[in-house]
Design a protein around this motif. Sequence first.
Motif, PDB file in Angstrom:
ATOM      1  N   ALA A  69       0.852  -1.192   0.000  1.00  0.00           N
ATOM      2  CA  ALA A  69       0.000   0.000   0.000  1.00  0.00           C
ATOM      3  C   ALA A  69       0.891   1.246   0.000  1.00  0.00           C
ATOM      4  O   ALA A  69       0.656   2.206  -0.749  1.00  0.00           O
ATOM      5  N   GLY A  70       1.945   1.209   0.825  1.00  0.00           N
ATOM      6  CA  GLY A  70       2.902   2.313   0.858  1.00  0.00           C
ATOM      7  C   GLY A  70       3.627   2.490  -0.464  1.00  0.00           C
ATOM      8  O   GLY A  70       3.860   3.615  -0.900  1.00  0.00           O
ATOM      9  N   LEU A  71       3.983   1.383  -1.106  1.00  0.00           N
ATOM     10  CA  LEU A  71       4.674   1.465  -2.388  1.00  0.00           C
ATOM     11  C   LEU A  71       3.848   2.198  -3.433  1.00  0.00           C
ATOM     12  O   LEU A  71       4.394   2.917  -4.267  1.00  0.00           O
ATOM     13  N   THR A  72       2.527   2.051  -3.374  1.00  0.00           N
ATOM     14  CA  THR A  72       1.681   2.747  -4.349  1.00  0.00           C
ATOM     15  C   THR A  72       1.779   4.266  -4.223  1.00  0.00           C
ATOM     16  O   THR A  72       1.402   4.981  -5.144  1.00  0.00           O
ATOM     17  N   MET A  73       2.276   4.736  -3.066  1.00  0.00           N
ATOM     18  CA  MET A  73       2.392   6.177  -2.829  1.00  0.00           C
ATOM     19  C   MET A  73       3.833   6.670  -2.950  1.00  0.00           C
ATOM     20  O   MET A  73       4.081   7.866  -2.882  1.00  0.00           O
ATOM     21  N   ALA A  74       4.783   5.754  -3.115  1.00  0.00           N
ATOM     22  CA  ALA A  74       6.195   6.129  -3.213  1.00  0.00           C
ATOM     23  C   ALA A  74       6.508   6.618  -4.621  1.00  0.00           C
ATOM     24  O   ALA A  74       5.881   6.215  -5.598  1.00  0.00           O
ATOM     25  N   ALA A  75       7.493   7.483  -4.711  1.00  0.00           N
ATOM     26  CA  ALA A  75       7.907   8.046  -5.998  1.00  0.00           C
ATOM     27  C   ALA A  75       8.449   6.953  -6.920  1.00  0.00           C
ATOM     28  O   ALA A  75       8.932   5.921  -6.456  1.00  0.00           O
ATOM     29  N   ASP A  76       8.356   7.190  -8.220  1.00  0.00           N
ATOM     30  CA  ASP A  76       8.955   6.270  -9.194  1.00  0.00           C
ATOM     31  C   ASP A  76      10.431   6.096  -8.867  1.00  0.00           C
ATOM     32  O   ASP A  76      11.102   7.047  -8.459  1.00  0.00           O
ATOM     33  N   GLY A  77      10.933   4.888  -9.063  1.00  0.00           N
ATOM     34  CA  GLY A  77      12.334   4.611  -8.788  1.00  0.00           C
ATOM     35  C   GLY A  77      12.621   4.311  -7.332  1.00  0.00           C
ATOM     36  O   GLY A  77      13.770   4.077  -6.961  1.00  0.00           O
ATOM     37  N   MET A  78      11.573   4.314  -6.511  1.00  0.00           N
ATOM     38  CA  MET A  78      11.733   4.033  -5.083  1.00  0.00           C
ATOM     39  C   MET A  78      11.019   2.741  -4.724  1.00  0.00           C
ATOM     40  O   MET A  78      10.064   2.344  -5.375  1.00  0.00           O
ATOM     41  N   GLU A  79      11.499   2.097  -3.694  1.00  0.00           N
ATOM     42  CA  GLU A  79      10.848   0.965  -3.030  1.00  0.00           C
ATOM     43  C   GLU A  79      10.559   1.426  -1.611  1.00  0.00           C
ATOM     44  O   GLU A  79      10.838   2.575  -1.261  1.00  0.00           O
ATOM     45  N   VAL A  80      10.041   0.552  -0.787  1.00  0.00           N
ATOM     46  CA  VAL A  80       9.857   0.860   0.633  1.00  0.00           C
ATOM     47  C   VAL A  80      10.436  -0.290   1.440  1.00  0.00           C
ATOM     48  O   VAL A  80      10.486  -1.429   0.984  1.00  0.00           O
ATOM     49  N   THR A  81      10.863   0.034   2.641  1.00  0.00           N
ATOM     50  CA  THR A  81      11.313  -0.990   3.578  1.00  0.00           C
ATOM     51  C   THR A  81      10.649  -0.726   4.926  1.00  0.00           C
ATOM     52  O   THR A  81      10.390   0.433   5.283  1.00  0.00           O
ATOM     53  N   THR A  82      10.359  -1.787   5.632  1.00  0.00           N
ATOM     54  CA  THR A  82       9.682  -1.670   6.923  1.00  0.00           C
ATOM     55  C   THR A  82      10.670  -1.231   7.993  1.00  0.00           C
ATOM     56  O   THR A  82      11.731  -1.827   8.142  1.00  0.00           O
ATOM     57  N   VAL A  83      10.287  -0.186   8.736  1.00  0.00           N
ATOM     58  CA  VAL A  83      11.063   0.280   9.877  1.00  0.00           C
ATOM     59  C   VAL A  83      10.560  -0.434  11.134  1.00  0.00           C
ATOM     60  O   VAL A  83      11.339  -0.871  11.971  1.00  0.00           O
ATOM     61  N   GLU A  84       9.254  -0.553  11.270  1.00  0.00           N
ATOM     62  CA  GLU A  84       8.662  -1.270  12.403  1.00  0.00           C
ATOM     63  C   GLU A  84       7.214  -1.577  12.107  1.00  0.00           C
ATOM     64  O   GLU A  84       6.596  -0.946  11.263  1.00  0.00           O
ATOM     65  N   TYR A  85       6.689  -2.597  12.806  1.00  0.00           N
ATOM     66  CA  TYR A  85       5.251  -2.837  12.793  1.00  0.00           C
ATOM     67  C   TYR A  85       4.829  -3.519  14.077  1.00  0.00           C
ATOM     68  O   TYR A  85       5.630  -4.143  14.755  1.00  0.00           O
ATOM     69  N   LYS A  86       3.574  -3.341  14.400  1.00  0.00           N
ATOM     70  CA  LYS A  86       2.970  -3.936  15.586  1.00  0.00           C
ATOM     71  C   LYS A  86       1.696  -4.634  15.145  1.00  0.00           C
ATOM     72  O   LYS A  86       0.900  -4.078  14.399  1.00  0.00           O
ATOM     73  N   VAL A  87       1.526  -5.872  15.604  1.00  0.00           N
ATOM     74  CA  VAL A  87       0.345  -6.658  15.247  1.00  0.00           C
ATOM     75  C   VAL A  87      -0.414  -7.029  16.505  1.00  0.00           C
ATOM     76  O   VAL A  87       0.189  -7.425  17.503  1.00  0.00           O
ATOM     77  N   ASN A  88      -1.730  -6.902  16.435  1.00  0.00           N
ATOM     78  CA  ASN A  88      -2.618  -7.454  17.459  1.00  0.00           C
ATOM     79  C   ASN A  88      -3.360  -8.623  16.830  1.00  0.00           C
ATOM     80  O   ASN A  88      -4.056  -8.447  15.821  1.00  0.00           O
ATOM     81  N   PHE A  89      -3.194  -9.807  17.407  1.00  0.00           N
ATOM     82  CA  PHE A  89      -3.915 -10.989  16.943  1.00  0.00           C
ATOM     83  C   PHE A  89      -5.244 -11.042  17.678  1.00  0.00           C
ATOM     84  O   PHE A  89      -5.293 -10.944  18.903  1.00  0.00           O
ATOM     85  N   LEU A  90      -6.336 -11.184  16.919  1.00  0.00           N
ATOM     86  CA  LEU A  90      -7.678 -11.133  17.484  1.00  0.00           C
ATOM     87  C   LEU A  90      -8.311 -12.505  17.626  1.00  0.00           C
ATOM     88  O   LEU A  90      -9.136 -12.717  18.509  1.00  0.00           O
ATOM     89  N   ALA A  91      -7.975 -13.426  16.737  1.00  0.00           N
ATOM     90  CA  ALA A  91      -8.565 -14.765  16.753  1.00  0.00           C
ATOM     91  C   ALA A  91      -7.709 -15.699  15.910  1.00  0.00           C
ATOM     92  O   ALA A  91      -6.991 -15.259  15.023  1.00  0.00           O
ATOM     93  N   ALA A  92      -7.814 -16.999  16.216  1.00  0.00           N
ATOM     94  CA  ALA A  92      -7.077 -18.018  15.459  1.00  0.00           C
ATOM     95  C   ALA A  92      -8.036 -18.774  14.547  1.00  0.00           C
ATOM     96  O   ALA A  92      -9.188 -19.020  14.916  1.00  0.00           O
ATOM     97  N   PHE A  93      -7.540 -19.122  13.348  1.00  0.00           N
ATOM     98  CA  PHE A  93      -8.361 -19.829  12.377  1.00  0.00           C
ATOM     99  C   PHE A  93      -7.525 -20.863  11.650  1.00  0.00           C
ATOM    100  O   PHE A  93      -6.309 -20.776  11.598  1.00  0.00           O
ATOM    101  N   ARG A  94      -8.202 -21.825  11.037  1.00  0.00           N
ATOM    102  CA  ARG A  94      -7.564 -22.792  10.142  1.00  0.00           C
ATOM    103  C   ARG A  94      -8.452 -22.951   8.931  1.00  0.00           C
ATOM    104  O   ARG A  94      -9.594 -22.511   8.923  1.00  0.00           O
ATOM    105  N   ASP A  95      -7.918 -23.556   7.906  1.00  0.00           N
ATOM    106  CA  ASP A  95      -8.613 -23.752   6.636  1.00  0.00           C
ATOM    107  C   ASP A  95      -8.905 -22.406   5.965  1.00  0.00           C
ATOM    108  O   ASP A  95      -8.516 -21.357   6.456  1.00  0.00           O
ATOM    109  N   GLY A  96      -9.569 -22.429   4.836  1.00  0.00           N
ATOM    110  CA  GLY A  96      -9.919 -21.197   4.115  1.00  0.00           C
ATOM    111  C   GLY A  96      -8.693 -20.413   3.697  1.00  0.00           C
ATOM    112  O   GLY A  96      -7.685 -20.980   3.278  1.00  0.00           O
ATOM    113  N   GLU A  97      -8.773 -19.097   3.832  1.00  0.00           N
ATOM    114  CA  GLU A  97      -7.640 -18.234   3.522  1.00  0.00           C
ATOM    115  C   GLU A  97      -7.712 -16.970   4.348  1.00  0.00           C
ATOM    116  O   GLU A  97      -8.762 -16.620   4.890  1.00  0.00           O
ATOM    117  N   LEU A  98      -6.585 -16.301   4.442  1.00  0.00           N
ATOM    118  CA  LEU A  98      -6.514 -14.986   5.074  1.00  0.00           C
ATOM    119  C   LEU A  98      -6.453 -13.937   3.983  1.00  0.00           C
ATOM    120  O   LEU A  98      -5.828 -14.133   2.941  1.00  0.00           O
TER     121      LEU A  98
END
Length: 144
Positions: A69-98
């Motif tokens: 999503a960030g890459l879609t906003m970055a200038a041509d000739g640029m990539e993005v790299t992750t500096v940090e992220y935080k995840v909250n897990f809300l529920a566990a699942f199996r089968d299907g897809e995420l």
Amino acid sequence: MTPHDVLWTRVQNSLDRQGMMRHLGVRLLRVEPGLVELALPYSDKVTQQQDGFHGGAMGALADIAGGYAGLTMAADGMEVTTVEYKVNFLAAFRDGELRAIGRVVKAGRRIIVTTAELVHVDAQGTQNPCAVMQQTLMPVPKTY
């Protein structure tokens, strides 16, 4: 080529270069300015010991969705790299897809802040939230 085609190609070409995402079977579903949606199918490649989706796979999917999503906003000739992220897990699942929907909150020259929502989609199409993420990205020169 339409602007949408240009964005789609930019994201898909970068995703194709990611060995881990290819290995896990991640698919690109949607690309818009500031938004990317990905899918991760359930398989033995993404499970933990109780056969549910592994938190590492969920975090990686969120990271990639927010990053692209960030890459879609970055200038041509640029990539993005992750500096940090935080995840909250809300529920566990199996089968299907995420599904992960990454969205840009603010795109600056030096940092880009994104979020991602992960939902589980079962065989009947029922969707349930399973994780949320917030991320900081840094634009970097494209080196390939």
